[in-house]
Each structure stands twice: as C-alpha cells, then as structure tokens.
Scaffold this motif. Structure first.
Motif, mmCIF file in Angstrom:
data_model
loop_
_atom_site.group_PDB
_atom_site.id
_atom_site.type_symbol
_atom_site.label_atom_id
_atom_site.label_comp_id
_atom_site.label_asym_id
_atom_site.label_seq_id
_atom_site.Cartn_x
_atom_site.Cartn_y
_atom_site.Cartn_z
ATOM 1 N N SER A 27 66.188 39.725 33.706
ATOM 2 C CA SER A 27 66.337 38.468 34.413
ATOM 3 C C SER A 27 66.338 38.709 35.906
ATOM 4 O O SER A 27 66.799 39.745 36.380
ATOM 5 C CB SER A 27 67.645 37.769 34.010
ATOM 6 O OG SER A 27 67.655 37.432 32.646
ATOM 7 N N CYS A 28 65.838 37.747 36.637
ATOM 8 C CA CYS A 28 65.839 37.785 38.097
ATOM 9 C C CYS A 28 66.332 36.447 38.593
ATOM 10 O O CYS A 28 65.592 35.454 38.565
ATOM 11 C CB CYS A 28 64.438 38.082 38.626
ATOM 12 S SG CYS A 28 64.261 37.905 40.417
ATOM 13 N N ALA A 29 67.583 36.413 39.010
ATOM 14 C CA ALA A 29 68.160 35.194 39.559
ATOM 15 C C ALA A 29 67.800 35.106 41.029
ATOM 16 O O ALA A 29 68.151 35.992 41.810
ATOM 17 C CB ALA A 29 69.671 35.193 39.367
ATOM 18 N N ALA A 30 67.098 34.056 41.390
ATOM 19 C CA ALA A 30 66.605 33.912 42.755
ATOM 20 C C ALA A 30 67.345 32.830 43.515
ATOM 21 O O ALA A 30 67.684 31.780 42.964
ATOM 22 C CB ALA A 30 65.106 33.605 42.742
ATOM 23 N N SER A 31 67.579 33.104 44.774
ATOM 24 C CA SER A 31 68.161 32.132 45.691
ATOM 25 C C SER A 31 67.344 32.154 46.970
ATOM 26 O O SER A 31 66.880 33.201 47.411
ATOM 27 C CB SER A 31 69.623 32.459 46.000
ATOM 28 O OG SER A 31 70.422 32.413 44.831
ATOM 29 N N GLY A 32 67.167 30.985 47.572
ATOM 30 C CA GLY A 32 66.407 30.904 48.806
ATOM 31 C C GLY A 32 64.907 30.926 48.608
ATOM 32 O O GLY A 32 64.153 30.893 49.587
ATOM 33 N N VAL A 33 64.464 30.997 47.386
ATOM 34 C CA VAL A 33 63.046 30.964 47.054
ATOM 35 C C VAL A 33 62.906 30.366 45.663
ATOM 36 O O VAL A 33 63.695 30.687 44.768
ATOM 37 C CB VAL A 33 62.397 32.366 47.122
ATOM 38 C CG1 VAL A 33 63.073 33.319 46.145
ATOM 39 C CG2 VAL A 33 60.908 32.287 46.850
ATOM 40 N N SER A 34 61.930 29.515 45.485
ATOM 41 C CA SER A 34 61.705 28.870 44.198
ATOM 42 C C SER A 34 60.770 29.708 43.346
ATOM 43 O O SER A 34 59.670 30.055 43.782
ATOM 44 C CB SER A 34 61.119 27.476 44.400
ATOM 45 O OG SER A 34 60.721 26.904 43.170
ATOM 46 N N VAL A 35 61.188 30.014 42.125
ATOM 47 C CA VAL A 35 60.346 30.802 41.232
ATOM 48 C C VAL A 35 59.189 29.979 40.687
ATOM 49 O O VAL A 35 58.230 30.542 40.156
ATOM 50 C CB VAL A 35 61.154 31.406 40.064
ATOM 51 C CG1 VAL A 35 62.293 32.269 40.579
ATOM 52 C CG2 VAL A 35 61.695 30.309 39.151
ATOM 53 N N SER A 36 59.283 28.672 40.812
ATOM 54 C CA SER A 36 58.219 27.808 40.323
ATOM 55 C C SER A 36 57.190 27.467 41.393
ATOM 56 O O SER A 36 56.052 27.116 41.072
ATOM 57 C CB SER A 36 58.796 26.512 39.743
ATOM 58 O OG SER A 36 59.448 25.753 40.742
ATOM 59 N N LYS A 37 57.576 27.570 42.640
ATOM 60 C CA LYS A 37 56.681 27.237 43.739
ATOM 61 C C LYS A 37 56.091 28.464 44.421
ATOM 62 O O LYS A 37 55.373 28.332 45.419
ATOM 63 C CB LYS A 37 57.417 26.366 44.760
ATOM 64 C CG LYS A 37 57.853 25.018 44.210
ATOM 65 C CD LYS A 37 58.546 24.188 45.261
ATOM 66 C CE LYS A 37 58.948 22.824 44.713
ATOM 67 N NZ LYS A 37 59.635 22.002 45.736
ATOM 68 N N ASN A 38 56.392 29.606 43.899
ATOM 69 C CA ASN A 38 55.853 30.851 44.435
ATOM 70 C C ASN A 38 55.375 31.738 43.306
ATOM 71 O O ASN A 38 55.957 31.737 42.221
ATOM 72 C CB ASN A 38 56.921 31.604 45.235
ATOM 73 C CG ASN A 38 57.355 30.873 46.475
ATOM 74 O OD1 ASN A 38 56.753 31.028 47.538
ATOM 75 N ND2 ASN A 38 58.401 30.073 46.354
ATOM 76 N N ALA A 39 54.314 32.460 43.562
ATOM 77 C CA ALA A 39 53.908 33.486 42.614
ATOM 78 C C ALA A 39 54.994 34.554 42.615
ATOM 79 O O ALA A 39 55.396 35.031 43.676
ATOM 80 C CB ALA A 39 52.562 34.082 43.007
ATOM 81 N N MET A 40 55.462 34.904 41.441
ATOM 82 C CA MET A 40 56.545 35.867 41.315
ATOM 83 C C MET A 40 56.077 37.093 40.545
ATOM 84 O O MET A 40 55.295 36.983 39.601
ATOM 85 C CB MET A 40 57.734 35.242 40.587
ATOM 86 C CG MET A 40 58.346 34.039 41.279
ATOM 87 S SD MET A 40 59.185 34.475 42.832
ATOM 88 C CE MET A 40 60.466 35.585 42.237
ATOM 89 N N GLY A 41 56.578 38.223 40.952
ATOM 90 C CA GLY A 41 56.167 39.452 40.307
ATOM 91 C C GLY A 41 57.326 40.337 39.899
ATOM 92 O O GLY A 41 58.391 40.311 40.511
ATOM 93 N N TRP A 42 57.101 41.087 38.833
ATOM 94 C CA TRP A 42 57.998 42.154 38.422
ATOM 95 C C TRP A 42 57.332 43.475 38.783
ATOM 96 O O TRP A 42 56.139 43.666 38.526
ATOM 97 C CB TRP A 42 58.281 42.117 36.918
ATOM 98 C CG TRP A 42 59.329 41.127 36.511
ATOM 99 C CD1 TRP A 42 59.142 39.898 35.985
ATOM 100 C CD2 TRP A 42 60.746 41.320 36.584
ATOM 101 N NE1 TRP A 42 60.343 39.294 35.720
ATOM 102 C CE2 TRP A 42 61.348 40.144 36.084
ATOM 103 C CE3 TRP A 42 61.567 42.362 37.023
ATOM 104 C CZ2 TRP A 42 62.734 39.981 36.009
ATOM 105 C CZ3 TRP A 42 62.948 42.195 36.963
ATOM 106 C CH2 TRP A 42 63.505 41.018 36.454
ATOM 107 N N TYR A 43 58.108 44.357 39.355
ATOM 108 C CA TYR A 43 57.638 45.666 39.769
ATOM 109 C C TYR A 43 58.560 46.719 39.178
ATOM 110 O O TYR A 43 59.679 46.421 38.775
ATOM 111 C CB TYR A 43 57.636 45.789 41.290
ATOM 112 C CG TYR A 43 56.820 44.728 42.002
ATOM 113 C CD1 TYR A 43 55.577 45.028 42.539
ATOM 114 C CD2 TYR A 43 57.305 43.429 42.139
ATOM 115 C CE1 TYR A 43 54.831 44.061 43.201
ATOM 116 C CE2 TYR A 43 56.564 42.458 42.796
ATOM 117 C CZ TYR A 43 55.333 42.780 43.325
ATOM 118 O OH TYR A 43 54.594 41.824 43.978
ATOM 119 N N ARG A 44 58.097 47.933 39.146
ATOM 120 C CA ARG A 44 58.952 49.015 38.685
ATOM 121 C C ARG A 44 58.635 50.292 39.440
ATOM 122 O O ARG A 44 57.525 50.485 39.930
ATOM 123 C CB ARG A 44 58.814 49.236 37.181
ATOM 124 C CG ARG A 44 57.468 49.797 36.735
ATOM 125 C CD ARG A 44 57.412 49.859 35.220
ATOM 126 N NE ARG A 44 56.151 50.400 34.735
ATOM 127 C CZ ARG A 44 55.790 50.426 33.462
ATOM 128 N NH1 ARG A 44 56.606 49.931 32.531
ATOM 129 N NH2 ARG A 44 54.615 50.933 33.101
#
Length: 114
Positions: free
Chosen positions: A21-38
């Motif tokens: 899980s990635c809880a985001a604040s200050g940025v919308s996960v629906s209005k921005n392309a979001m990525g998982w990295y490792r």
C-alpha cells in the motif's frame, strides 16, 4: 507537501503473495500517473509498474502477469498486489507519482525466501 508512506512489505516464501500500500498525501493518486519502484541490493532502482490516470497500466517484464497495480481514490491510496513471488522480487519498494521530482519515501521491504 507531498507525503508517501509505503507499507505491506514483509517476509514471504517463494510463491506467496503480498499487497503493498502507498498512502499518499498532497498528491492525488487518481489525478496523477503513479508508479511502484523497487531497489534490490546492488541494483539500481527500477520501475515495476505504473498506473496512469486513464486506468491504463504498465508492468516491467519481470513482474508482468504476477502483479497488479491499482488505486482506491477515496482513500487516496495506491496498491501493488504481488503474487507468485520470487526471490528476485526481494527489494525495497517505493511509490511515487511518475512526474514527481521530489524526495522518495522510506519504502517497504519485501523479502522473498527460496
């Protein structure tokens, strides 16, 4: 102020599953392309999956067919469902908006035992 808090990592046996899980604040996960990295020991940080605003997705070849990236808009949380985990999936996993140039979060450790 953007804050990204990853969680859900842990120690699992090969073939097992985890949901990050990635809880985001200050940025919308629906209005921005979001990525998982490792980033694995001795390796460069790599892109694992991207969820675009349209709902389209991208997966690295190494995880294609085993991982699903998704989001919960109400919770402003990004997820990465990881199945059939392999030892090579062992890494610290991070989430980040694709177009974000700010600092990384602390990530969540995924360790897959063989």
């Amino acid at each position: 102020q953007v804050q990204l808090v990853e969680s859900g990592g842990g120690l699992v046996q090969a073939g097992g599953s985890l949901r990050l899980s990635c809880a985001a604040s200050g940025v919308s996960v629906s209005k921005n392309a979001m990525g998982w990295y490792r980033q694995a020991p001795g390796r460069e940080r790599e892109l694992v999956a991207t969820l675009f605003v349209s709902g389209s997705t991208y997966y690295a070849d190494s995880v294609k067919g085993r991982c699903t990236i998704s989001r919960d808009n109400a919770k402003n949380t990004l997820y990465l469902q990881m199945n059939v985990l392999k030892s090579e999936d062992t890494a610290v996993y991070y989430c980040k908006p694709a177009d974000y140039s700010g600092s990384w979060g602390m990530g969540t450790q995924v360790t897959v035992s063989s």
